[in-house]
Design an enzyme around this catalytic site. Structure first.
Site, PDB file in Angstrom:
ATOM      1  N   THR A 175       1.109  -6.966  -5.017  1.00  0.00           N
ATOM      2  CA  THR A 175       0.897  -5.557  -4.693  1.00  0.00           C
ATOM      3  C   THR A 175       2.175  -4.973  -4.132  1.00  0.00           C
ATOM      4  OG1 THR A 175      -1.478  -5.776  -4.281  1.00  0.00           O
ATOM      5  CG2 THR A 175      -0.369  -3.935  -3.219  1.00  0.00           C
ATOM      6  N   PHE A 177       3.670  -2.083  -1.906  1.00  0.00           N
ATOM      7  CA  PHE A 177       3.334  -1.135  -0.860  1.00  0.00           C
ATOM      8  C   PHE A 177       4.495  -0.176  -0.654  1.00  0.00           C
ATOM      9  CE2 PHE A 177       0.674  -4.764   0.004  1.00  0.00           C
ATOM     10  CZ  PHE A 177      -0.491  -4.261   0.551  1.00  0.00           C
TER      11      PHE A 177
END
Length: 297
Positions: A175, A177
């Site tokens: 992921t 961010f």
């Protein structure tokens, strides 16, 4: 690691992947959990937090759609990025065994990314609000037949035993961010520093407008690492584009490309200029990153 102190907001409960990202990138800051993305944004806008750590895309699940709508309408700017490898641990009450488990609880994406272990054991998947919240609910249930899929941090915070580690179906689950602030952290051009610029735009309603708008990046040698479109206000005819490019708006080639883009656009809004994550190049080359965000070799 960033030495800054203060408070950093995130969406979710303590022990979530967003919490882990906060602790990795800003070990001296206090993570502040928020129920929604809107409240994580508001915490920074109101001064209750200094920064926000917000997931924007995942290699398996794709983009986090809410952010593409929230960020352009906020007063916040992207001032950094962090790549977090996503690892799911199977956890249950202390003393529970895998043979005791009947149901597995987690966020819907986590359940989808751990199908193999769930199916092979005949467990029933149960959707929870988020991964860390599922771990907390397992703790509070005092039910040995319930397990959660969550980061290892959640097991530590909620006193659960990890029965199986890294149970995700694929290990290239990462992921990205973005770190948000009110904009005071906007960086100037620095030599030998990899810089990313993120912006949104809407092209003019003329033939081949998008083709012409993008032409400046090609002719000026600017690498565009992401280009996505999404609809505005529920309309099929109002399209906004989100883009990431390598370089600083003060770089001559980037300035020329943005000037050409602006000419063919009704609206252009720069959302952030920030240092690239140190492992961005290796990640894009498929070499991956370590659990702490450092480069693999």
């Amino acid at each position: 690691m960033d030495p800054r102190q203060g408070r950093i907001s995130f969406q979710g409960e303590r022990g979530a992947n967003s919490d882990k990202a906060c602790r990795e990138m800003f070990p001296n800051m206090e993570p502040v959990p928020c129920p929604t993305f809107e409240e994580a944004f508001q915490a920074v806008e109101s001064g209750a937090a200094d920064l926000a750590m917000i997931p924007i895309e995942n290699t398996i699940a794709g983009r986090v759609a809410d952010i593409h709508h929230l960020l352009p309408n906020s007063r916040l700017q992207i001032v950094g990025e962090w790549f977090l490898p996503i690892r799911f641990q199977l956890m249950a009450l202390p003393g529970a065994a895998k043979d005791d488990i009947r149901t597995v609880h987690s966020h819907i994406h986590a359940l989808g990314q751990c199908r193999n272990i769930i199916r092979s054991n005949g467990w029933t998947p149960m959707v929870a609000g988020d991964t860390a919240g599922a771990a907390r609910e397992v703790r509070d249930s005092n039910d040995r037949t319930r397990a959660a899929l969550a980061p290892a941090l959640a097991a530590e915070l909620y006193g659960l035993d990890i029965l199986a580690r890294d149970v995700e179906d694929t290990h290239n689950n990462v992921t990205r961010f973005v770190v948000l602030s009110t904009g005071e952290d906007q960086i100037e051009r620095q030599d030998d520093t990899a810089i990313m610029t993120t912006f949104v735009f809407r092209v003019r309603n003329i033939p081949a407008a998008l083709y012409k708008a993008m032409g400046g990046f090609a002719t000026n040698g600017v690498n565009m690492t992401k280009l996505e479109s999404y609809q505005l206000n529920g309309s099929f005819f109002a399209t906004q584009f989100y883009a990431d490019i390598e370089g600083h708006p003060d770089d001559e080639n980037v300035a020329l490309a943005l000037e050409e883009l602006d000419f063919f656009s009704d609206e252009l809004n720069i959302l952030g200029v920030y240092k690239a994550h140190p492992s961005r190049k290796n990640l894009m080359d498929g070499l991956g990153i370590e659990e702490d965000g450092s480069e693999t070799r």
